[in-house]
Write an enzyme that holds these catalytic residues in place. Structure first.
Site, PDB file in Angstrom:
ATOM      1  N   SER A   1      -9.220  -6.218  19.970  1.00  0.00           N
ATOM      2  CA  SER A   1      -8.781  -4.823  19.928  1.00  0.00           C
ATOM      3  C   SER A   1      -8.784  -4.143  21.298  1.00  0.00           C
ATOM      4  O   SER A   1      -7.945  -3.290  21.563  1.00  0.00           O
ATOM      5  CB  SER A   1      -9.612  -4.032  18.917  1.00  0.00           C
ATOM      6  OG  SER A   1     -10.972  -4.122  19.213  1.00  0.00           O
TER       7      SER A   1
ATOM      8  N   CYS B   1      -7.800  -6.818  10.768  1.00  0.00           N
ATOM      9  CA  CYS B   1      -8.895  -7.128  11.695  1.00  0.00           C
ATOM     10  C   CYS B   1      -8.838  -6.226  12.936  1.00  0.00           C
ATOM     11  O   CYS B   1      -9.046  -5.030  12.801  1.00  0.00           O
ATOM     12  CB  CYS B   1      -8.885  -8.614  12.008  1.00  0.00           C
ATOM     13  SG  CYS B   1     -10.505  -9.186  12.552  1.00  0.00           S
TER      14      CYS B   1
ATOM     15  N   ILE C   1     -13.103 -13.107  10.587  1.00  0.00           N
ATOM     16  CA  ILE C   1     -13.362 -13.718  11.898  1.00  0.00           C
ATOM     17  C   ILE C   1     -13.812 -12.608  12.855  1.00  0.00           C
ATOM     18  O   ILE C   1     -13.013 -11.746  13.220  1.00  0.00           O
ATOM     19  CB  ILE C   1     -12.099 -14.414  12.453  1.00  0.00           C
ATOM     20  CG1 ILE C   1     -11.587 -15.468  11.460  1.00  0.00           C
ATOM     21  CG2 ILE C   1     -12.386 -15.037  13.819  1.00  0.00           C
ATOM     22  CD1 ILE C   1     -10.235 -16.055  11.820  1.00  0.00           C
TER      23      ILE C   1
ATOM     24  N   HIS D   1      -8.081 -11.637   7.178  1.00  0.00           N
ATOM     25  CA  HIS D   1      -6.812 -12.198   7.675  1.00  0.00           C
ATOM     26  C   HIS D   1      -5.938 -12.768   6.552  1.00  0.00           C
ATOM     27  O   HIS D   1      -5.920 -13.990   6.342  1.00  0.00           O
ATOM     28  CB  HIS D   1      -7.117 -13.316   8.677  1.00  0.00           C
ATOM     29  CG  HIS D   1      -7.682 -12.815   9.962  1.00  0.00           C
ATOM     30  ND1 HIS D   1      -6.899 -12.452  11.032  1.00  0.00           N
ATOM     31  CD2 HIS D   1      -8.958 -12.589  10.343  1.00  0.00           C
ATOM     32  CE1 HIS D   1      -7.664 -12.032  12.028  1.00  0.00           C
ATOM     33  NE2 HIS D   1      -8.915 -12.113  11.631  1.00  0.00           N
TER      34      HIS D   1
ATOM     35  N   GLU E   1      -2.922 -13.296   6.580  1.00  0.00           N
ATOM     36  CA  GLU E   1      -1.847 -14.132   7.157  1.00  0.00           C
ATOM     37  C   GLU E   1      -2.286 -15.577   7.336  1.00  0.00           C
ATOM     38  O   GLU E   1      -1.478 -16.441   7.660  1.00  0.00           O
ATOM     39  CB  GLU E   1      -1.380 -13.535   8.497  1.00  0.00           C
ATOM     40  CG  GLU E   1      -2.297 -13.753   9.693  1.00  0.00           C
ATOM     41  CD  GLU E   1      -3.537 -12.868   9.721  1.00  0.00           C
ATOM     42  OE1 GLU E   1      -3.786 -12.143   8.733  1.00  0.00           O
ATOM     43  OE2 GLU E   1      -4.274 -12.916  10.723  1.00  0.00           O
TER      44      GLU E   1
END
Ligand code: GLN
Length: 196
Positions: free
Chosen positions: A54, A84, A143, A179, A181
């Protein structure tokens, strides 16, 4: 339908693939636009902010002029999904670590977030969670995940792990600490496409 994935850093290809799979499953046509610079966001019907780092993402989206465009798009009702690190960026308030690193957040959702909330011992883990409105038993991969520690008015908490909110929605903004994805289950991306 044009879905823009902010393609500065992080799980960009994974989101693009998941969106394509979700679109194919429903027989919808859509174009995935990889957004690396300004001038593209306002052409999109939805925006995805992937996970990554980030601090890096925040610095670059503001520097590239993408951040202001995302804020404008969301104001005009364009759905945005942040996963996330993307969840961290959507927040209005950060924790001390975020303040210390002087991360400039997007202030799109009235949520307070804690970076790396699950600590070292549970750095990364997978668990099955029930997400209100999306479905039960979702395989959620965390994660170095952040968590939402406070939801303001107008924010619906959709999923929890202990006292932490790990999925929330405010209007057309959807934030997830995990996540979606990275798994075959497309329910989250389907839900997001339904928001368009
Ligand atoms: N801990 C990271 C951050 O705060 C996020 C990790 C991720 O996106 N997988 O930037």
């Amino acid at each position: 339908m044009k879905i823009g994935v902010i393609a500065i850093q992080g799980n960009v290809a994974e989101h693009a693939h998941a969106l394509k799979r979700a679109l194919a499953e429903r027989g919808d046509h859509g174009e995935i636009i990889l957004i690396k610079h300004d001038g593209l966001v306002l052409d999109c019907d939805a925006i995805v902010l992937p996970g990554g780092e980030s601090t890096t993402l925040a610095r670059l989206i503001w520097k590239e002029g993408i951040a202001t465009e995302i804020k404008d798009a969301v104001k005009s009702g364009v759905p945005v999904l942040g996963t996330c690190a993307g969840l961290v960026l959507l927040a209005k308030h950060g924790d001390e670590e975020i303040a210390q690193t002087k991360q400039r957040l997007l202030d799109i959702m009235d949520i307070e977030v804690k970076r790396n909330a699950f600590g070292r011992q549970y750095d990364s883990f997978e668990t099955s969670i029930d997400i209100s409105g999306i479905g039960d038993g979702f395989p959620a991969i965390f994660i170095r995940a952040p968590a939402i520690t406070r939801c303001g008015d107008g924010v619906s908490a959709l999923a929890w792990i202990d006292d932490y909110v790990v999925a929330a929605q405010q209007g057309s903004a959807l934030a997830l600490a995990f996540h979606p994805e990275m798994v075959h289950d497309t329910r989250v991306h389907q839900y997001f496409i339904d928001m368009i």
